[in-house]
Design an enzyme around this catalytic site. Structure first.
Site, mmCIF file in Angstrom:
data_model
loop_
_atom_site.group_PDB
_atom_site.id
_atom_site.type_symbol
_atom_site.label_atom_id
_atom_site.label_comp_id
_atom_site.label_asym_id
_atom_site.label_seq_id
_atom_site.Cartn_x
_atom_site.Cartn_y
_atom_site.Cartn_z
ATOM 1 N N ASP A 29 0.868 -1.182 0.000
ATOM 2 C CA ASP A 29 0.000 0.000 0.000
ATOM 3 C C ASP A 29 0.907 1.235 0.000
ATOM 4 O O ASP A 29 1.849 1.307 0.798
ATOM 5 C CB ASP A 29 -0.908 -0.027 1.247
ATOM 6 C CG ASP A 29 -2.022 1.005 1.163
ATOM 7 O OD1 ASP A 29 -1.717 2.195 0.960
ATOM 8 O OD2 ASP A 29 -3.193 0.621 1.312
ATOM 9 N N ILE A 30 0.644 2.169 -0.906
ATOM 10 C CA ILE A 30 1.548 3.329 -0.989
ATOM 11 C C ILE A 30 1.304 4.351 0.120
ATOM 12 O O ILE A 30 2.118 5.256 0.312
ATOM 13 C CB ILE A 30 1.491 4.090 -2.340
ATOM 14 C CG1 ILE A 30 0.096 4.174 -2.865
ATOM 15 C CG2 ILE A 30 2.489 3.567 -3.336
ATOM 16 C CD1 ILE A 30 -0.048 5.295 -3.865
ATOM 17 N N HIS A 93 -10.028 -6.091 -2.440
ATOM 18 C CA HIS A 93 -8.672 -6.252 -1.899
ATOM 19 C C HIS A 93 -8.739 -6.432 -0.398
ATOM 20 O O HIS A 93 -9.669 -5.942 0.256
ATOM 21 C CB HIS A 93 -7.777 -5.048 -2.230
ATOM 22 C CG HIS A 93 -8.346 -3.725 -1.822
ATOM 23 N ND1 HIS A 93 -9.316 -3.077 -2.549
ATOM 24 C CD2 HIS A 93 -8.094 -2.922 -0.753
ATOM 25 C CE1 HIS A 93 -9.628 -1.931 -1.966
ATOM 26 N NE2 HIS A 93 -8.905 -1.829 -0.858
ATOM 27 N N HIS A 95 -6.404 -5.818 3.106
ATOM 28 C CA HIS A 95 -5.251 -5.141 3.678
ATOM 29 C C HIS A 95 -4.596 -6.090 4.675
ATOM 30 O O HIS A 95 -5.285 -6.625 5.556
ATOM 31 C CB HIS A 95 -5.674 -3.894 4.462
ATOM 32 C CG HIS A 95 -6.289 -2.794 3.652
ATOM 33 N ND1 HIS A 95 -5.604 -1.659 3.293
ATOM 34 C CD2 HIS A 95 -7.543 -2.647 3.142
ATOM 35 C CE1 HIS A 95 -6.400 -0.847 2.599
ATOM 36 N NE2 HIS A 95 -7.584 -1.428 2.503
HETATM 37 P P1 AMP Z 1 -9.873 1.107 0.446
HETATM 38 O O1 AMP Z 1 -10.486 0.980 -0.944
HETATM 39 O O2 AMP Z 1 -10.685 2.015 1.323
HETATM 40 O O3 AMP Z 1 -9.604 -0.233 1.066
HETATM 41 O O4 AMP Z 1 -8.467 1.832 0.285
HETATM 42 C C1 AMP Z 1 -7.640 1.618 -0.831
HETATM 43 C C2 AMP Z 1 -6.199 1.523 -0.409
HETATM 44 O O5 AMP Z 1 -5.435 1.451 -1.606
HETATM 45 C C3 AMP Z 1 -5.659 2.694 0.398
HETATM 46 O O6 AMP Z 1 -5.060 2.209 1.589
HETATM 47 C C4 AMP Z 1 -4.643 3.366 -0.531
HETATM 48 O O7 AMP Z 1 -3.515 3.873 0.152
HETATM 49 C C5 AMP Z 1 -4.257 2.207 -1.450
HETATM 50 N N1 AMP Z 1 -3.822 2.623 -2.770
HETATM 51 C C6 AMP Z 1 -4.446 3.474 -3.616
HETATM 52 N N2 AMP Z 1 -3.757 3.581 -4.769
HETATM 53 C C7 AMP Z 1 -2.680 2.782 -4.652
HETATM 54 C C8 AMP Z 1 -1.576 2.458 -5.498
HETATM 55 N N3 AMP Z 1 -1.450 3.002 -6.707
HETATM 56 N N4 AMP Z 1 -0.639 1.597 -5.040
HETATM 57 C C9 AMP Z 1 -0.754 1.043 -3.815
HETATM 58 N N5 AMP Z 1 -1.770 1.296 -2.967
HETATM 59 C C10 AMP Z 1 -2.712 2.163 -3.375
#
Ligand code: AMP
Length: 130
Positions: A29-30, A93, A95
């Site tokens: 996660d970035i 996804h 976490h």
């Molecule tokens: P959520 O959909 O609420 O579970 O959150 C999406 C997650 O994806 C967040 O923690 C973001 O930091 C992460 N995220 C969004 N874009 C990217 C990316 N390009 N690469 C890695 N992580 C990402």
């Protein structure tokens, strides 16, 4: 319109890759809650995790387990917490977050600001423990 995660799957935008097979991909996660915070996704785009077919959902978790074991070996923590939010990116996804306390898994916490170099080195270390 493909999701940002589909673009990652297709290699159109970069990621700090941890592991992949033909159906699943894990990458950092970035905007991590903790060092080693990793996302595990099915490559096939589906928005809501509970719309995944049973077998895909089960195999996603089995894939996530292997990744979690590698994160445990890499990052000092009590265990790997698992969470599903999905409010930001409409591509299923999970976490995987290294935690020591219940509060460590709160998405209201401030995110870490890690350099590209730090993220690359964490990803490499996790990969080496797979
Ligand atoms: P959520 O959909 O609420 O579970 O959150 C999406 C997650 O994806 C967040 O923690 C973001 O930091 C992460 N995220 C969004 N874009 C990217 C990316 N390009 N690469 C890695 N992580 C990402």
């Amino acid at each position: 319109m493909p999701t940002i995660f589909t673009k990652i799957v297709k290699g159109e935008i970069p990621c700090y890759k941890i592991a992949e097979d033909d159906r699943f991909l894990a990458f950092l996660d970035i905007n991590p809650l903790a060092k080693g915070h990793t996302l595990v996704i099915p490559k096939k785009e589906t928005d809501y995790i509970f719309d995944l077919e049973d077998e895909v959902l089960a195999d996603l978790n089995i894939f996530a387990k292997k990744v979690a074991r590698a994160i445990e070996k890499t990052v000092t923590c009590k265990r790997i917490g698992i969470a599903v939010i999905g409010l930001e990116v409409p591509h299923a996804h999970v976490h995987l977050v290294p935690i020591n306390n219940i509060g460590d898994l709160s998405f209201a916490n401030p995110k870490l600001s890690l350099s590209e170099q730090e993220l690359a080195s964490i990803a490499e270390a996790i990969r080496s423990n797979l």
